[in-house]
Each structure stands twice: as structure tokens, then as C-alpha cells.
Scaffold this active site. Structure first.
Site, PDB file in Angstrom:
ATOM      1  CE  LYS A 139      -3.620  -2.467   2.541  1.00  0.00           C
ATOM      2  NZ  LYS A 139      -4.235  -2.705   3.868  1.00  0.00           N
ATOM      3  N   GLY A 143     -12.339  -5.344   5.113  1.00  0.00           N
ATOM      4  CA  GLY A 143     -13.661  -5.912   5.338  1.00  0.00           C
ATOM      5  C   GLY A 143     -14.525  -5.811   4.106  1.00  0.00           C
TER       6      GLY A 143
END
Length: 421
Positions: free
Chosen positions: A206, A303
Site C-alpha cells: 500500500k 472488510g
């Protein structure tokens, strides 16, 4: 594209893929009003078409053969299958066909993004990847906005929710790393094989993407400083707290005189630091702009729905925007990046037998060697074990070697991030 329908294909129908379907269905009316067309999932690549799924989907849409997706009349493909192979080959084939791609795959982008960005520009298709960094936090969109006027001197943050959950629980409940890891796996925060998260790879991928966006370049992954949390003990966490600090896995990208620096490592933060306040499985990204100053963005970083939200926002955005070439990605060779400067301050955690090392002897050695000691916390236990935490500056690898060889101490050092600058 059809006059009334936007046909979407899915690569992968796991947690995030299911979330994408749920989000499109729940927001269909709003999306149709915004886009003037309905979004329809027409093909989904899966490993097992007979598997029971959390989301209801027409069996005719499912396929285990990528060629079915490639030959279909999809306008856009959402890639949420993860991994690099065979995913790279699939995404490449779709781009060459002229298909827009939305991806949440940070590993793919960190390892093959330079090629994919170039390929997308050649074929004049969108390659959108907001969901690849920090889940539901729209940090990449924010960066694109602020980079129009601001120079970003640095970006840092907590980019992995699993490790943040583990560190939060270790501190709050005084538990060991292994105890909390087991709980994280039972709750679904950590994978059965947690190495990508706990060893810092996920956050590194990331950070690589953030650096490409902010600076237009990055270091090769092999040259990023990366340390995980698997060797952290309850003692490390406790003594940091006693000194007024909190340990977080911090990813940082910033400019130095030698070039850009990228690191992912457990870092000491004063408990009042904004990033020290980010608890449980939340992510946060802090930007420093020359005009806007410091900004902090926080939210759930992973999630089903947070990541799906970013995917669908990307999908809706690219459908309303004409193609514009993406700024090229590039990597700087390690020799160009220059040597990395030592962190000015660090927490030095020492542990060993009191019979071979006393606080007075250790402090005398360090001060004689020119190491500055700003804070000190010493603990003894009934077994004659010395544990000490020292906030120092000027500590080198040579000093650490002497502490281990001459004093019989195990040494673990953490960089200290004193300010929110």
C-alpha cells in the site's frame, strides 16, 4: 456499452466480491440516477461454481474459465481475486481488449503496476484502484485533488487493520502476541497464514502505491525498510507505555536529501500523537501539505463493505469521466535513492541478567560512547532479570553489538516519531 445497461464482470467472488454485489444492489437506484444506466453483473469468475455463498447470485453468471469473461460483452471488470499470478495475465488480457478495470489488489499493483499503468494508457482504458489502499478511506482520491496545488512532503499511516488490532489488544489486555494472533484469526481479522499482515508486506504494498501517487516514483520493494510485529513481546508494549509511548506499525514515505524514503516498521508514538489514538482494526493516513498543513483520515481499512464501497465508487467515477492518461509509474534504482539516514531518536529495549549488566554500567558505557539518553525506565524482577527502556539518540548498530556481546543483553530498537509534522 448498452444504451441502458453497464455490464460488469467480476474476477473473484469472495468477501469483497460479495460486498460489491451487495453494494450495487442496495445502491442501484442511486447509481442509476447518477449514471443514467443500470449496473448489471453479467459474469463472475470463481474457483468453485458449486460453493455455497453469502450472497445470492444466478448460477448462469458463474464461470471457472477466464475465457468466458474475456469473450463476454462486459464493459468493466472488477478484479478482487487477489494475488499476482494468474491475476496479472487476466488483467493484462482485459486491458488489451479495451476493457476498463477496477482493482483492489495492492500486491498486483506493487509488483506489476508500472507495466499495467503503461498498458492502460496505451489502450486508453481506465485502471482504477482506490480500494487497494486503506479500504473505505478515499485517500487516493484526496491525494489526486490536493496534488493539484499542494506539495506533499510526507505521508504516513496505519495501513493494516490486522496488526493494529493485535497491538491494541496486547496493550489493553497485557496479552502476548501469540494469544492475540489466535484471537484475531478466530474473529476473521487474521488469515490462517498471517505473514502478509504481521510481517509488514501488506502495508508495504500500500505504501508503494501511495509513493507512486505522491512522488510519481517509488523504491523497488526490495529496498523498502520493512519490519513486522511478530517478535514484539508484552514487555516491549509495557515499557513503551511506562515511558508515555505506544507502539504502532507505521508506514512512511517522505523526501530526504538522498531521495525518497519508504519504511514500514513498529514505531514509538507519544500517546497524544493522532496516529497513536487509532485503535482496533481501524486504519489512518496522515498527510503533510505545504499549503493545507496536516490532515488525518481514518476509517475501517478492510472488510466486506468498506472495500466494496471504494470499488463501487471507483466504478461509478470512471463511468462519468472521459479517459485521461494516468501519470506514469516508475521505480528509482537503489543506487539513486542514496543511503538512508538513521532515525534521530529510538527506543532501545534491553533485557538480560542483572549479574552481567547493571543499569549504572550500561548507562556509563552509553554516555561514554556519546549516546544521548532522554528518558529511562528500569525494571527488575525476582529472577534477577533486568529490563530497561531508553529513549536515545546517537545509538548505532556498533553500540547494540557491544550491549549484546559485553553485557549479555538482548537489544530491540524502535524508531520514535515525536511529532505529527
Amino acid at each position: 456499452m448498452s444504451a441502458d445497461v453497464i455490464k460488469v464482470g467480476l474476477l473473484g467472488l469472495g468477501t469483497v466480491g460479495g460486498g460489491v454485489i451487495k453494494t450495487i444492489r442496495s445502491q442501484q437506484e442511486k447509481l442509476s440516477a447518477r449514471l443514467g444506466k443500470r449496473i448489471e453483473i453479467v459474469k463472475a469468475l470463481v474457483r468453485d461454481s458449486e460453493k455455497e455463498r453469502a450472497v445470492q447470485i444466478d448460477q448462469a453468471i458463474l464461470t471457472t474459465d477466464f475465457e468466458d469473461v474475456l469473450k463476454s460483452d462486459v464493459d468493466i471488470v472488477v478484479e478482487v481475486m487477489g494475488g499476482v499470478e494468474p491475476t496479472y495475465d487476466y488483467v493484462r488480457a482485459l486491458i488489451e481488449k479495451g476493457c476498463h478495470v477496477v482493482t483492489a489488489n495492492k500486491e498486483l499493483l506493487a509488483k506489476r503496476g508500472t507495466e499495467l499503468v503503461e498498458l492502460a494508457n496505451q489502450h486508453e482504458v481506465h485502471l482504477a484502484y482506490e480500494a487497494s489502499v486503506a479500504g473505505g478511506i478515499p485517500i487516493l482520491s484526496v491525494l489526486r485533488q490536493f496534488l493539484r496545488t499542494n506539495d506533499i512532503s510526507g505521508v504516513r499511516g496505519i495501513l493494516n487493520g490486522t496488526t493494529n488490532f493485535i497491538l491494541t489488544k496486547m496493550e489493553a489486555e497485557q496479552l502476548s502476541y501469540q494469544e492475540v494472533l489466535k484471537e484475531a484469526q478466530e474473529l476473521g481479522y487474521a488469515e490462517a497464514d498471517p505473514r502478509s499482515d504481521v510481517e509488514g508486506f501488506d502495508a508495504m504494498y500500500k505504501l508503494y502505491i501511495l509513493a507512486q501517487l505522491v512522488y510519481g516514483e517509488s523504491l523497488p520493494l526490495a529496498d523498502v525498510v520493512r519490519k513486522g510485529i511478530s517478535d514484539l513481546s508484552a514487555g516491549h508494549i509495557h515499557i513503551a507505555s511506562e515511558l508515555g509511548y505506544r507502539i504502532k506499525l507505521i508506514a512512511q514515505a517522505y523526501q530526504t536529501e538522498q531521495g525518497i524514503r519508504l519504511s514500514v516498521q513498529p514505531t514509538m508514538l507519544p500517546v497524544v500523537h493522532p496516529l497513536a489514538q487509532i485503535q482496533d482494526a481501524f486504519n489512518a493516513v496522515q498527510l503533510s501539505g505545504n499549503i493545507v498543513g496536516d490532515l488525518l483520515f481514518t476509517g475501517r481499512g478492510a472488510g466486506e463493505l468498506p472495500t466494496a464501497s471504494a470499488v463501487v465508487e471507483d466504478l461509478a467515477y470512471l463511468l462519468t469521466q472521459p479517459f485521461a492518461p494516468h501519470p506514469a509509474w516508475k521505480e528509482i534504482a537503489a543506487t539513486q535513492s542514496g543511503a538512508l539516514q538513521e532515525d534521530q531518536c529510538s527506543l532501545c529495549y534491553l533485557e538480560g541478567s542483572c549479574s552481567s549488566a547493571t543499569p549504572d554500567r550500561v548507562l556509563h558505557f552509553l554516555r561514554t560512547a556519546g549516546v544521548s539518553i532522554h528518558k529511562l525506565k528500569v525494571q527488575f524482577d525476582l529472577g534477577g532479570v533486568l529490563r530497561a527502556g531508553l529513549i536515545t539518540s546517537g545509538l548505532t548498530a556498533e553500540h547494540e553489538a557491544v550491549l549484546e556481546s559485553d553485557f549479555g543483553l538482548s537489544v530491540r530498537c524502535f524508531p520514535v516519531l515525536e511529532t505529527a509534522e
